[in-house]
Design a protein around this motif. Sequence first.
Motif, PDB file in Angstrom:
ATOM      1  N   ASN A 107       0.744  -1.190  -0.115  1.00 59.67           N
ATOM      2  CA  ASN A 107      -0.138  -0.167  -0.010  1.00 59.67           C
ATOM      3  C   ASN A 107       0.937   1.569   0.094  1.00 59.67           C
ATOM      4  N   LEU A 158       0.659   1.213  -4.156  1.00 63.78           N
ATOM      5  CA  LEU A 158      -0.595   1.748  -4.465  1.00 63.78           C
ATOM      6  C   LEU A 158      -0.637   3.277  -4.187  1.00 63.78           C
ATOM      7  N   THR A 194     -10.398   5.106  -5.895  1.00 62.14           N
ATOM      8  CA  THR A 194      -9.631   3.427  -5.873  1.00 62.14           C
ATOM      9  C   THR A 194     -10.838   2.485  -6.215  1.00 62.14           C
ATOM     10  N   ARG A 245      -7.305  -0.653  -5.564  1.00 61.40           N
ATOM     11  CA  ARG A 245      -6.051  -0.229  -6.217  1.00 61.40           C
ATOM     12  C   ARG A 245      -6.503   1.509  -6.888  1.00 61.40           C
TER      13      ARG A 245
END
Length: 108
Positions: free
Chosen positions: A14, A18, A61, A73
């Motif tokens: 993350n 991401l 996301t 994502r």
Amino acid sequence: MATPRMRVDREWLNTNVLQNPGVRSAINQTARRLAPIVQQIALREGDRDYANSVRVETGGTRPGLKSPTRIRRPQARVIIGDEHAMEKEHGTRIYPKKGFLRRAVRQL
């Protein structure tokens, strides 16, 4: 001999992938490159309403519901505001199949 399964820490993924500004920037740039191609194809086919309704929506996301890891994502989307966009893309009895988005992705 079976290959060992690699495990990735979700927090590391993350933080480093991401939420990485470079990754988000690359996703946004791809959508921004795709939108004018879609417009150009639609104008070439004579569909001015479709071409004028193309816009890019950035941020947010994806829900990650289909992903086995449920990872959310980042996304950037090319949105078509024409009320008959789906019919023109995939074809119906009234609208022939145009495939503007599909053709634009192929050119990208």
